[in-house]
Design a protein around this motif. Structure first.
Motif, PDB file in Angstrom:
ATOM      1  N   ALA A  66       0.809  -1.152  -0.071  1.00 14.28           N
ATOM      2  CA  ALA A  66       0.163  -0.047  -0.046  1.00 14.28           C
ATOM      3  C   ALA A  66       0.846   1.155   0.123  1.00 14.28           C
ATOM      4  CB  ALA A  66      -0.999  -0.127   1.307  1.00 14.28           C
ATOM      5  N   ALA A  67       2.011   1.340   0.864  1.00 14.39           N
ATOM      6  CA  ALA A  67       2.768   2.416   0.626  1.00 14.39           C
ATOM      7  C   ALA A  67       3.628   2.419  -0.553  1.00 14.39           C
ATOM      8  CB  ALA A  67       3.949   2.133   1.880  1.00 14.39           C
ATOM      9  N   ALA A  68       4.135   1.431  -0.985  1.00 10.41           N
ATOM     10  CA  ALA A  68       4.744   1.646  -2.572  1.00 10.41           C
ATOM     11  C   ALA A  68       3.720   2.244  -3.669  1.00 10.41           C
ATOM     12  CB  ALA A  68       5.182   0.259  -2.831  1.00 10.41           C
ATOM     13  N   LEU A  69       2.473   1.673  -3.488  1.00 14.57           N
ATOM     14  CA  LEU A  69       1.485   2.179  -4.518  1.00 14.57           C
ATOM     15  C   LEU A  69       1.074   3.658  -4.253  1.00 14.57           C
ATOM     16  CD1 LEU A  69      -1.025  -0.920  -4.820  1.00 14.57           C
ATOM     17  CD2 LEU A  69       0.462  -0.052  -6.391  1.00 14.57           C
ATOM     18  N   GLY A  70       1.135   4.221  -3.078  1.00 13.52           N
ATOM     19  CA  GLY A  70       0.641   5.443  -2.739  1.00 13.52           C
ATOM     20  C   GLY A  70       1.928   6.519  -3.010  1.00 13.52           C
ATOM     21  N   VAL A  71       3.357   5.993  -2.822  1.00 13.25           N
ATOM     22  CA  VAL A  71       4.305   6.599  -3.363  1.00 13.25           C
ATOM     23  C   VAL A  71       4.417   6.780  -4.915  1.00 13.25           C
ATOM     24  CG1 VAL A  71       6.990   6.553  -3.366  1.00 13.25           C
ATOM     25  CG2 VAL A  71       5.869   6.424  -1.281  1.00 13.25           C
ATOM     26  N   LEU A  72       4.074   5.601  -5.362  1.00 10.79           N
ATOM     27  CA  LEU A  72       4.107   5.739  -7.030  1.00 10.79           C
ATOM     28  C   LEU A  72       3.113   6.624  -7.601  1.00 10.79           C
ATOM     29  CD1 LEU A  72       5.207   4.362  -9.771  1.00 10.79           C
ATOM     30  CD2 LEU A  72       3.373   2.572  -9.405  1.00 10.79           C
ATOM     31  N   LEU A  73       1.987   6.658  -6.942  1.00 13.32           N
ATOM     32  CA  LEU A  73       0.623   7.461  -7.341  1.00 13.32           C
ATOM     33  C   LEU A  73       0.936   8.904  -7.152  1.00 13.32           C
ATOM     34  CD1 LEU A  73      -2.500   5.347  -6.409  1.00 13.32           C
ATOM     35  CD2 LEU A  73      -1.481   6.008  -8.878  1.00 13.32           C
ATOM     36  N   LEU A  74       1.730   8.908  -5.971  1.00  9.92           N
ATOM     37  CA  LEU A  74       2.307  10.532  -5.485  1.00  9.92           C
ATOM     38  C   LEU A  74       3.114  10.956  -6.664  1.00  9.92           C
ATOM     39  CD1 LEU A  74       1.557  12.869  -3.497  1.00  9.92           C
ATOM     40  CD2 LEU A  74       3.633  11.704  -2.412  1.00  9.92           C
ATOM     41  N   LEU A  75       4.011  10.257  -6.949  1.00 11.02           N
ATOM     42  CA  LEU A  75       5.177  10.376  -8.415  1.00 11.02           C
ATOM     43  C   LEU A  75       4.477  10.720  -9.316  1.00 11.02           C
ATOM     44  CD1 LEU A  75       7.991   8.555  -7.123  1.00 11.02           C
ATOM     45  CD2 LEU A  75       7.923  10.610  -6.921  1.00 11.02           C
ATOM     46  N   CYS A  76       3.609  10.088  -9.631  1.00  8.26           N
ATOM     47  CA  CYS A  76       2.942  10.168 -11.022  1.00  8.26           C
ATOM     48  C   CYS A  76       2.232  11.474 -10.974  1.00  8.26           C
ATOM     49  CB  CYS A  76       1.720   9.081 -11.324  1.00  8.26           C
ATOM     50  SG  CYS A  76       2.519   7.672 -12.008  1.00  8.26           S
ATOM     51  N   ALA A  77       1.568  11.979  -9.977  1.00  5.35           N
ATOM     52  CA  ALA A  77       0.962  13.346 -10.006  1.00  5.35           C
ATOM     53  C   ALA A  77       1.846  14.441  -9.745  1.00  5.35           C
ATOM     54  CB  ALA A  77      -0.015  13.128  -8.457  1.00  5.35           C
ATOM     55  N   VAL A  78       2.968  14.223  -9.385  1.00  5.73           N
ATOM     56  CA  VAL A  78       4.035  15.392  -8.879  1.00  5.73           C
ATOM     57  C   VAL A  78       4.992  15.664 -10.155  1.00  5.73           C
ATOM     58  CG1 VAL A  78       5.893  16.269  -7.357  1.00  5.73           C
ATOM     59  CG2 VAL A  78       3.715  15.311  -6.511  1.00  5.73           C
ATOM     60  N   VAL A  79       5.578  14.609 -10.553  1.00  6.09           N
ATOM     61  CA  VAL A  79       6.570  14.575 -11.678  1.00  6.09           C
ATOM     62  C   VAL A  79       5.778  14.894 -13.096  1.00  6.09           C
ATOM     63  CG1 VAL A  79       8.458  13.431 -12.818  1.00  6.09           C
ATOM     64  CG2 VAL A  79       8.024  12.917 -10.516  1.00  6.09           C
ATOM     65  N   PRO A  80       6.627  16.051 -13.557  1.00  3.18           N
ATOM     66  CA  PRO A  80       5.850  16.541 -14.655  1.00  3.18           C
ATOM     67  C   PRO A  80       6.347  15.657 -15.911  1.00  3.18           C
ATOM     68  CG  PRO A  80       7.791  18.053 -14.367  1.00  3.18           C
ATOM     69  CD  PRO A  80       7.507  17.035 -13.017  1.00  3.18           C
ATOM     70  N   GLY A  81       5.209  15.328 -16.805  1.00  2.00           N
ATOM     71  CA  GLY A  81       5.486  14.623 -18.053  1.00  2.00           C
ATOM     72  C   GLY A  81       5.946  15.283 -19.152  1.00  2.00           C
ATOM     73  N   ALA A  82       6.427  14.701 -20.217  1.00  2.00           N
ATOM     74  CA  ALA A  82       6.977  15.366 -21.488  1.00  2.00           C
ATOM     75  C   ALA A  82       5.948  16.430 -22.002  1.00  2.00           C
ATOM     76  CB  ALA A  82       7.228  14.391 -22.502  1.00  2.00           C
ATOM     77  N   ARG A  83       6.249  17.457 -22.596  1.00  2.00           N
ATOM     78  CA  ARG A  83       5.390  18.341 -22.942  1.00  2.00           C
ATOM     79  C   ARG A  83       4.521  17.845 -24.281  1.00  2.00           C
ATOM     80  NH1 ARG A  83       9.276  23.694 -23.387  1.00  2.00           N
ATOM     81  NH2 ARG A  83       9.531  24.055 -21.160  1.00  2.00           N
ATOM     82  N   THR A  84       3.344  18.173 -24.332  1.00  2.00           N
ATOM     83  CA  THR A  84       2.758  17.688 -25.469  1.00  2.00           C
ATOM     84  C   THR A  84       2.204  18.556 -26.344  1.00  2.00           C
ATOM     85  OG1 THR A  84       0.576  18.332 -24.455  1.00  2.00           O
ATOM     86  CG2 THR A  84       1.016  15.913 -24.118  1.00  2.00           C
ATOM     87  N   VAL A  85       2.479  19.972 -26.107  1.00  2.00           N
ATOM     88  CA  VAL A  85       2.794  20.931 -26.871  1.00  2.00           C
ATOM     89  C   VAL A  85       3.984  21.844 -26.911  1.00  2.00           C
ATOM     90  CG1 VAL A  85       1.511  23.265 -27.569  1.00  2.00           C
ATOM     91  CG2 VAL A  85       0.182  21.261 -27.059  1.00  2.00           C
ATOM     92  N   LEU A  86       4.485  22.057 -27.660  1.00  2.00           N
ATOM     93  CA  LEU A  86       5.955  22.703 -27.824  1.00  2.00           C
ATOM     94  C   LEU A  86       5.782  24.133 -28.056  1.00  2.00           C
ATOM     95  CD1 LEU A  86       7.842  19.935 -29.480  1.00  2.00           C
ATOM     96  CD2 LEU A  86       7.826  20.406 -27.027  1.00  2.00           C
TER      97      LEU A  86
END
Length: 177
Positions: A66-86
């Motif tokens: 549960a803690a690992a899934l929580g950290v993974l979901l938190l990282l998915c929310a916080v870390v920015p992804g690659a730009r879709t519009v340049l």
């Protein structure tokens, strides 16, 4: 204009898991109200959970997962992804404009398709643009420069806000002699 991707995959996974858990609880509750045999025995589940201690292995394993899934979901929310519009250069106007990553790459791929090029693969990453050019020619003199010049000309026309450094990797057919 720096649009980032939506985090739809992690959100959809969490939603499906919560929907399945809610449906299972609802079905079990309805079965209990109708005095039907339940899929999950409430008494058995309560007895099993009541008999567990915080130091037992199943409890620790469930906590770690549960803690690992929580950290993974938190990282998915916080870390920015690659730009879709340049973003494109503003020029004389103050209007923000941009090009989608897909169309940007497609336009540059078309520009790199000069005479003698059989295939092009482009990678646009941050401040670099790498073109892997394939040709069937055995004499490739000047081909890499022609592709680089064509890409530079197209980049001048597009006018991105941050111009990438162009790298050409040429793969030629081997000599038949």
């Amino acid at each position: 204009m720096k649009r980032r991707p939506r985090r739809s995959l992690p959100a959809a996974l969490v939603a499906v898991i919560l929907l399945a858990a809610g449906a299972l609880v609802a079905v079990t509750a309805v079965q209990m109200l109708l005095n039907e045999p339940t899929w999950i025995s409430y008494d058995q589940a309560a007895r099993t959970l009541h008999g567990l201690l915080w130091t037992d292995t199943p409890v620790l394993a469930a906590g770690i997962v549960a803690a690992a899934l929580g950290v993974l979901l938190l990282l998915c929310a916080v870390v920015p992804g690659a730009r879709t519009v340049l973003p494109l250069a503003a020029g004389d106007t103050a209007i923000d404009s941009g090009a989608s990553r897909h169309s940007y790459r497609g336009t540059l791929r078309a520009a790199a398709d000069v005479d003698g090029v059989d295939g092009v693969k482009l990678k646009v990453r941050g401040r670099s643009l790498t073109a892997r050019v394939r040709t069937e020619r055995t004499n490739t003199t000047g081909l890499a420069e022609a592709v680089e010049h064509s890409l530079a000309h197209r980049l001048d026309q597009i006018a991105p806000a941050r111009r990438p450094a162009v790298k050409i990797k040429l793969k030629a057919a081997r000599s038949q002699s």
